[in-house]
Design a protein around this motif. Structure first.
Motif, PDB file in Angstrom:
ATOM      1  N   THR A  26      60.805  57.198  25.999  1.00 30.49           N
ATOM      2  CA  THR A  26      60.085  57.683  24.659  1.00 30.49           C
ATOM      3  C   THR A  26      58.781  56.876  24.523  1.00 30.49           C
ATOM      4  OG1 THR A  26      60.954  55.684  23.393  1.00 30.49           O
ATOM      5  CG2 THR A  26      62.424  57.758  23.592  1.00 30.49           C
ATOM      6  N   PHE A  27      58.025  57.554  23.514  1.00 34.54           N
ATOM      7  CA  PHE A  27      56.775  57.064  23.199  1.00 34.54           C
ATOM      8  C   PHE A  27      56.981  55.306  22.776  1.00 34.54           C
ATOM      9  CE2 PHE A  27      54.843  61.081  24.075  1.00 34.54           C
ATOM     10  CZ  PHE A  27      53.897  60.841  24.531  1.00 34.54           C
ATOM     11  N   GLU A  28      57.819  55.301  22.035  1.00 34.64           N
ATOM     12  CA  GLU A  28      57.998  53.725  21.938  1.00 34.64           C
ATOM     13  C   GLU A  28      58.416  53.024  22.722  1.00 34.64           C
ATOM     14  OE1 GLU A  28      60.708  51.957  18.125  1.00 34.64           O
ATOM     15  OE2 GLU A  28      61.964  52.890  19.698  1.00 34.64           O
ATOM     16  N   ASP A  29      59.170  53.438  23.933  1.00 35.01           N
ATOM     17  CA  ASP A  29      59.146  52.340  25.161  1.00 35.01           C
ATOM     18  C   ASP A  29      57.913  52.243  25.817  1.00 35.01           C
ATOM     19  OD1 ASP A  29      61.842  52.565  24.987  1.00 35.01           O
ATOM     20  OD2 ASP A  29      62.181  54.489  25.937  1.00 35.01           O
ATOM     21  N   PHE A  30      57.151  53.589  25.897  1.00 30.34           N
ATOM     22  CA  PHE A  30      55.833  53.208  26.650  1.00 30.34           C
ATOM     23  C   PHE A  30      54.802  52.497  25.705  1.00 30.34           C
ATOM     24  CE2 PHE A  30      51.893  56.143  27.870  1.00 30.34           C
ATOM     25  CZ  PHE A  30      51.764  55.109  28.921  1.00 30.34           C
ATOM     26  N   SER A  31      54.908  52.469  24.360  1.00 30.05           N
ATOM     27  CA  SER A  31      54.072  51.446  23.513  1.00 30.05           C
ATOM     28  C   SER A  31      54.358  49.942  23.873  1.00 30.05           C
ATOM     29  CB  SER A  31      54.262  51.891  22.077  1.00 30.05           C
ATOM     30  OG  SER A  31      53.513  50.963  21.267  1.00 30.05           O
ATOM     31  N   ASN A  32      55.681  49.790  23.819  1.00 33.83           N
ATOM     32  CA  ASN A  32      56.235  48.504  24.275  1.00 33.83           C
ATOM     33  C   ASN A  32      55.504  47.961  25.627  1.00 33.83           C
ATOM     34  OD1 ASN A  32      57.614  48.183  21.927  1.00 33.83           O
ATOM     35  ND2 ASN A  32      59.668  48.828  22.679  1.00 33.83           N
ATOM     36  N   GLY A  42      53.354  42.736  20.152  1.00 33.00           N
ATOM     37  CA  GLY A  42      54.009  43.968  19.859  1.00 33.00           C
ATOM     38  C   GLY A  42      54.593  43.975  18.250  1.00 33.00           C
ATOM     39  N   MET A  43      53.839  43.138  17.653  1.00 36.50           N
ATOM     40  CA  MET A  43      54.146  43.098  16.181  1.00 36.50           C
ATOM     41  C   MET A  43      53.460  43.765  15.214  1.00 36.50           C
ATOM     42  SD  MET A  43      56.769  41.366  16.313  1.00 36.50           S
ATOM     43  CE  MET A  43      57.286  40.756  14.591  1.00 36.50           C
ATOM     44  N   GLU A  44      52.262  44.693  15.493  1.00 37.15           N
ATOM     45  CA  GLU A  44      51.508  45.220  14.737  1.00 37.15           C
ATOM     46  C   GLU A  44      51.738  47.081  15.108  1.00 37.15           C
ATOM     47  OE1 GLU A  44      49.155  43.926  12.988  1.00 37.15           O
ATOM     48  OE2 GLU A  44      49.651  41.599  13.837  1.00 37.15           O
ATOM     49  N   MET A  45      51.247  47.853  14.216  1.00 37.16           N
ATOM     50  CA  MET A  45      51.544  48.935  13.988  1.00 37.16           C
ATOM     51  C   MET A  45      50.683  49.679  15.283  1.00 37.16           C
ATOM     52  SD  MET A  45      52.011  50.372  10.143  1.00 37.16           S
ATOM     53  CE  MET A  45      52.101  51.998  10.613  1.00 37.16           C
ATOM     54  N   ALA A  46      51.057  50.907  15.651  1.00 33.34           N
ATOM     55  CA  ALA A  46      50.489  51.606  16.841  1.00 33.34           C
ATOM     56  C   ALA A  46      50.582  53.012  16.840  1.00 33.34           C
ATOM     57  CB  ALA A  46      50.663  50.965  17.932  1.00 33.34           C
ATOM     58  N   ASN A  56      38.652  63.726  22.714  1.00 28.12           N
ATOM     59  CA  ASN A  56      38.785  63.826  21.351  1.00 28.12           C
ATOM     60  C   ASN A  56      40.107  63.741  20.979  1.00 28.12           C
ATOM     61  OD1 ASN A  56      36.093  64.780  21.159  1.00 28.12           O
ATOM     62  ND2 ASN A  56      36.454  66.433  22.224  1.00 28.12           N
ATOM     63  N   GLN A  57      40.001  62.943  19.675  1.00 35.57           N
ATOM     64  CA  GLN A  57      41.589  62.574  19.073  1.00 35.57           C
ATOM     65  C   GLN A  57      42.134  63.862  18.403  1.00 35.57           C
ATOM     66  OE1 GLN A  57      41.529  59.021  16.899  1.00 35.57           O
ATOM     67  NE2 GLN A  57      42.566  59.892  15.416  1.00 35.57           N
ATOM     68  N   GLY A  58      43.574  64.242  18.899  1.00 38.11           N
ATOM     69  CA  GLY A  58      44.449  65.329  18.290  1.00 38.11           C
ATOM     70  C   GLY A  58      45.515  64.820  17.623  1.00 38.11           C
ATOM     71  N   GLU A  59      46.574  65.466  17.892  1.00 37.63           N
ATOM     72  CA  GLU A  59      47.626  65.287  16.975  1.00 37.63           C
ATOM     73  C   GLU A  59      48.309  63.763  17.214  1.00 37.63           C
ATOM     74  OE1 GLU A  59      52.266  66.972  16.960  1.00 37.63           O
ATOM     75  OE2 GLU A  59      51.076  67.330  18.672  1.00 37.63           O
ATOM     76  N   GLU A  60      48.660  63.220  16.152  1.00 42.67           N
ATOM     77  CA  GLU A  60      49.321  61.735  16.176  1.00 42.67           C
ATOM     78  C   GLU A  60      50.723  61.763  16.474  1.00 42.67           C
ATOM     79  OE1 GLU A  60      49.454  57.899  13.364  1.00 42.67           O
ATOM     80  OE2 GLU A  60      48.989  59.622  12.366  1.00 42.67           O
ATOM     81  N   ILE A  61      51.155  60.861  17.384  1.00 43.19           N
ATOM     82  CA  ILE A  61      52.604  60.389  17.410  1.00 43.19           C
ATOM     83  C   ILE A  61      52.619  59.077  16.942  1.00 43.19           C
ATOM     84  CG2 ILE A  61      54.350  60.274  19.091  1.00 43.19           C
ATOM     85  CD1 ILE A  61      52.881  62.226  21.054  1.00 43.19           C
ATOM     86  N   SER A  62      53.256  58.831  15.922  1.00 40.27           N
ATOM     87  CA  SER A  62      53.157  57.611  15.021  1.00 40.27           C
ATOM     88  C   SER A  62      54.353  56.818  15.299  1.00 40.27           C
ATOM     89  CB  SER A  62      53.224  58.315  13.448  1.00 40.27           C
ATOM     90  OG  SER A  62      53.023  57.015  12.641  1.00 40.27           O
ATOM     91  N   GLN A  63      54.139  55.512  14.913  1.00 40.35           N
ATOM     92  CA  GLN A  63      55.279  54.465  15.166  1.00 40.35           C
ATOM     93  C   GLN A  63      56.515  54.927  13.916  1.00 40.35           C
ATOM     94  OE1 GLN A  63      53.718  50.616  15.258  1.00 40.35           O
ATOM     95  NE2 GLN A  63      55.559  49.673  16.608  1.00 40.35           N
ATOM     96  N   PHE A  64      55.679  55.066  12.776  1.00 40.62           N
ATOM     97  CA  PHE A  64      56.685  55.441  11.508  1.00 40.62           C
ATOM     98  C   PHE A  64      56.222  56.455  10.686  1.00 40.62           C
ATOM     99  CE2 PHE A  64      55.997  50.730  11.989  1.00 40.62           C
ATOM    100  CZ  PHE A  64      57.479  50.140  12.257  1.00 40.62           C
ATOM    101  N   ASP A  65      56.985  57.097  10.031  1.00 38.58           N
ATOM    102  CA  ASP A  65      56.794  58.099   9.225  1.00 38.58           C
ATOM    103  C   ASP A  65      56.099  57.773   7.829  1.00 38.58           C
ATOM    104  OD1 ASP A  65      56.543  60.713   7.861  1.00 38.58           O
ATOM    105  OD2 ASP A  65      58.505  61.199   8.131  1.00 38.58           O
ATOM    106  N   MET A  66      54.791  57.876   7.500  1.00 35.93           N
ATOM    107  CA  MET A  66      54.498  57.435   6.335  1.00 35.93           C
ATOM    108  C   MET A  66      53.675  58.551   5.403  1.00 35.93           C
ATOM    109  SD  MET A  66      52.866  53.560   7.174  1.00 35.93           S
ATOM    110  CE  MET A  66      51.328  53.930   7.436  1.00 35.93           C
ATOM    111  N   ASP A  97      47.422  47.931  16.550  1.00 38.72           N
ATOM    112  CA  ASP A  97      46.789  47.128  15.336  1.00 38.72           C
ATOM    113  C   ASP A  97      45.483  47.818  14.731  1.00 38.72           C
ATOM    114  OD1 ASP A  97      45.876  45.047  13.877  1.00 38.72           O
ATOM    115  OD2 ASP A  97      45.427  43.595  15.285  1.00 38.72           O
ATOM    116  N   PHE A  98      45.902  48.466  13.646  1.00 32.72           N
ATOM    117  CA  PHE A  98      45.040  49.195  12.883  1.00 32.72           C
ATOM    118  C   PHE A  98      43.926  48.387  12.255  1.00 32.72           C
ATOM    119  CE2 PHE A  98      48.268  52.312  13.594  1.00 32.72           C
ATOM    120  CZ  PHE A  98      47.517  53.251  14.030  1.00 32.72           C
ATOM    121  N   LEU A  99      43.974  47.107  12.021  1.00 33.91           N
ATOM    122  CA  LEU A  99      43.085  46.291  11.422  1.00 33.91           C
ATOM    123  C   LEU A  99      42.135  45.770  12.444  1.00 33.91           C
ATOM    124  CD1 LEU A  99      45.236  43.912   9.172  1.00 33.91           C
ATOM    125  CD2 LEU A  99      43.964  45.754   8.564  1.00 33.91           C
ATOM    126  N   ASN A 100      42.383  45.558  13.787  1.00 36.24           N
ATOM    127  CA  ASN A 100      41.278  45.329  14.787  1.00 36.24           C
ATOM    128  C   ASN A 100      41.054  46.484  15.576  1.00 36.24           C
ATOM    129  OD1 ASN A 100      41.204  42.432  14.323  1.00 36.24           O
ATOM    130  ND2 ASN A 100      43.303  42.254  14.575  1.00 36.24           N
TER     131      ASN A 100
END
Length: 170
Positions: A26-32, A42-46, A56-66, A97-100
């Motif tokens: 999964t993309f979660e495994d890949f993110s880790n 690994g404690m920040e959102m991605a 060019n940035q396209g469709e998002e695959i998100s960590q959480f459904d917000m 890490d959307f803040l940084n």
């Protein structure tokens, strides 16, 4: 099958990691795997973003459904790599890490047979040291998308009588 990726920090210095991972991960495994390879906790959102050949940035695959529930959002833990990557779709952008705004360019370099005895995900190669802080971003916009350039010479924001609006609009 195994996907071999090069993950490059979007910076002027050459800082990248080569990772191989199962196609059905999964993309979660890949993110880790990415966060571990670069030494993050690994404690920040991605998020991952599908990208074209010009990054060019396209469709998002998100960590959480917000979202508001009105639109369908692809989630990392529900989306497998082979459901997105292919010989035609080889690039993504990964933001950690959307803040940084740690931004990485992810490119599928090769699809290969797994090697017996290797545990996946596997860090193949590491180059460069991650800086202490995320590189500054240069956000670019279309040149004067609203046709306003040069028009502010005649504008006096203190001259309310010349502004075209109804002060009793509500």
């Amino acid at each position: 099958m195994i996907y071999r990726f090069r993950i490059i920090l979007d910076a002027t210095e050459d800082i990248f990691r080569d990772i191989e991972i199962q196609e059905d991960a999964t993309f979660e495994d890949f993110s880790n795997a990415i966060t571990q390879a670069f030494g993050f906790d690994g404690m920040e959102m991605a998020s991952f973003y599908v990208s074209d050949d010009e990054w060019n940035q396209g469709e998002e695959i998100s960590q959480f459904d917000m979202g508001d529930g009105q639109t369908s959002i692809r989630l990392m833990n529900e989306t497998s790599l082979d459901g997105v990557f292919s010989e035609d779709q080889t690039r993504m952008i990964y933001v950690y890490d959307f803040l940084n705004m740690w931004t990485f360019l992810v490119e599928l370099a090769e699809i290969a047979e797994p090697i017996q005895g290797i545990l996946y995900p596997n860090l193949l190669f590491s180059h460069g040291i991650l800086p202490d802080s995320a590189p500054d971003k240069q956000f670019e916009a279309e040149q004067d998308p609203y046709g306003l350039e040069g028009d502010d010479d005649d504008l006096d924001i203190n001259d309310y009588d010349s502004l075209n609006f109804d002060e009793n609009w509500n």
